[in-house]
Design an enzyme around this catalytic site. Structure first.
Site: not given
Length: 467
Positions: A30, A26-28
């Site tokens: 998504r 995951h990113c910030a």
């Protein structure tokens, strides 16, 4: 509303089941899922899951938008369902071959600069605060004048605001070595060599108080304070050189010989070849940037404010990092920020109109938080979850961004830093009241135009039924 564990199970099922998922990260905002077979994933079903603000397949990944905070909790629940987690580095490695050469290059460029941005954000905030506390009007409230400010205080603020840019090549070389598989500590040392006090200072040379050293009668050698491209290219070549040497140098000599050769070869190349060549390239990019920003009649605002979010969709928007860093380092202010802010705020305004106009509870629950996220500077939920799905709200957002950018360009406002926009971005304008007010008006125009157009022409619940 389903709890996070149920949502995780639903996402896995709609992605084709556990057996179809290679890894997840995951990113910030998504959840990023690597699939064995993307045809088995049902994106429409994923978009109907609670808390999901949009889903799409891009760069070899199924990307599910949850928003900041929520995505961390969903990721934890997904990894509890016997799905293999992966680090961001591992997912990046899997996606390196996705997209065309330009997209891959820009993605790598982003990987290098994203870790550096927090330091530059903090530096920009320090610049804004210094401008605020040194304003004559603010000082007058305490019975002081600019002449009353102690020299030691000015020196202290210079340490806060100048350090990151003085040693920027060290930060860039460190991050580049890390991304390309070299030893980050060697990157730091090479970057520090590029700004060694033994070399003529780049800013003194620009100011005319110093001259470059000349080697072999024609090679100018200078310090690279504030430069980006020379350190970036040096980092790429250095990391690849180190990896090659480690395969050839005997293990017994590796600890001593490899770093010795990397530092010797790379600082020689950096000072005599890479630095002079890419300093010219960097100057050319800067000249082009200034030419675009100085287009007459607000054209730069119309173009950048109107098209920035289209560029975001393509995934190559990280190129703006270089342009903003150059502006801050060379001019001391960032005229890109208000134009980009207008584009981001307008997409939030369009999503807000959809959320307020729609009578569907699901759409309201999706659009309103997405608008808030955009007003905090993150547009993915608004773009992919709402505006782009129905296209017309997205187009109205582009028009709103162009309108806000047009005003910002006409009024010549600029930020003291980078990387934060819309509501958080106000912190970059607190040093000057007139800029603060103009930034406020820029946001209001962008949001207002996008909201009004979306409300009038951009969305009806019939579009939701058709979808």
């Amino acid at each position: 509303m389903a709890d996070n564990s149920q949502i995780a199970k639903q996402v896995i099922e709609a992605a084709g089941g556990q057996e179809n998922i290679s890894s997840v990260a995951h990113c910030a905002t998504r959840l990023r899922i690597m699939l064995h077979d993307k045809e088995k994933a049902d994106i429409s079903a994923i978009e109907e899951i609670d808390k999901v603000k949009g889903a799409f397949y891009n760069s070899g990944q199924l990307q599910v938008i949850f928003g900041t905070g929520t995505v961390n909790r969903i990721y934890e629940e997904v990894t509890k369902q016997e799905v293999q987690g992966a680090s961001k580095a591992e997912v990046k490695e899997e996606t390196k071959k996705q997209g065309n050469a330009f997209q891959r290059w820009i993605r790598t460029f982003g990987d290098v600069f994203v870790p550096i941005i927090p330091a530059l954000v903090a530096t920009g905030l320090f610049m804004g605060l210094r401008g605020l506390v040194t304003q004559p009007e603010i000082l007058a409230l305490f019975g002081l004048t600019p002449e009353s400010i102690p020299e030691n205080f000015i020196l202290f603020t210079q340490v806060l605001t100048d350090t990151a840019f003085i040693f920027l090549p060290a930060l860039v070389a460190w991050s580049t070595f890390k991304v390309f598989g070299g030893s980050p500590i060697l990157g730091i040392v090479i970057g520090l060599m590029l700004v060694s006090p033994a070399l003529p200072n780049a800013w003194d040379i620009a100011g005319g108080s110093a001259e470059p050293l000349t080697f072999f009668g024609f090679i100018p050698v200078i310090g690279y304070q504030g430069s980006v491209l020379p350190a970036f290219i040096t980092g790429i070549v250095g990391a690849k050189l180190e990896k090659g040497l480690r395969k050839k140098v005997p293990e017994a000599l590796d600890l001593i010989l490899t770093p010795f050769l990397v530092l010797l070869i790379m600082i020689t190349l950096a000072l005599f070849v890479i630095g002079p060549v890419f300093h010219i390239v960097e100057n050319g990019i800067f000249a082009g940037t200034r030419a675009v920003l100085e287009l007459p009649l607000g054209l730069s605002g119309l173009i950048i404010g109107g098209l920035h979010q289209v560029i975001v969709i393509t995934g190559v928007h990280h190129i703006f990092n270089l342009l903003e860093i150059q502006l801050l380092e060379r001019v001391g202010e960032n005229a890109f920020n208000p134009l980009i802010t207008a584009a981001i705020a307008a997409q939030g305004g369009a999503a807000l109109a959809v959320g307020m106009k729609s009578k569907a509870k699901k759409m309201k629950a999706l659009a309103l938080p997405s608008a808030l996220s955009a007003f905090l500077g993150i547009t993915e939920p608004a773009i992919f979850g709402v505006n782009l799905r129905y296209m017309r709200p997205f187009i109205m957002g582009l028009i709103g961004g162009a309108a806000g950018g047009f005003f910002a360009s006409l009024t010549n406002i600029a930020a003291s830093g980078m990387a934060i926009t819309v509501l958080p971005g106000f912190l970059l304008y607190i040093g000057e009241m007139s800029s603060f007010v103009l930034y406020l008006v820029t946001n209001l125009i962008a949001i207002g135009v996008a909201f009004a157009l979306t409300w009038a022409f951009g969305y009806t619940d019939k579009m939701l039924e058709d979808k």
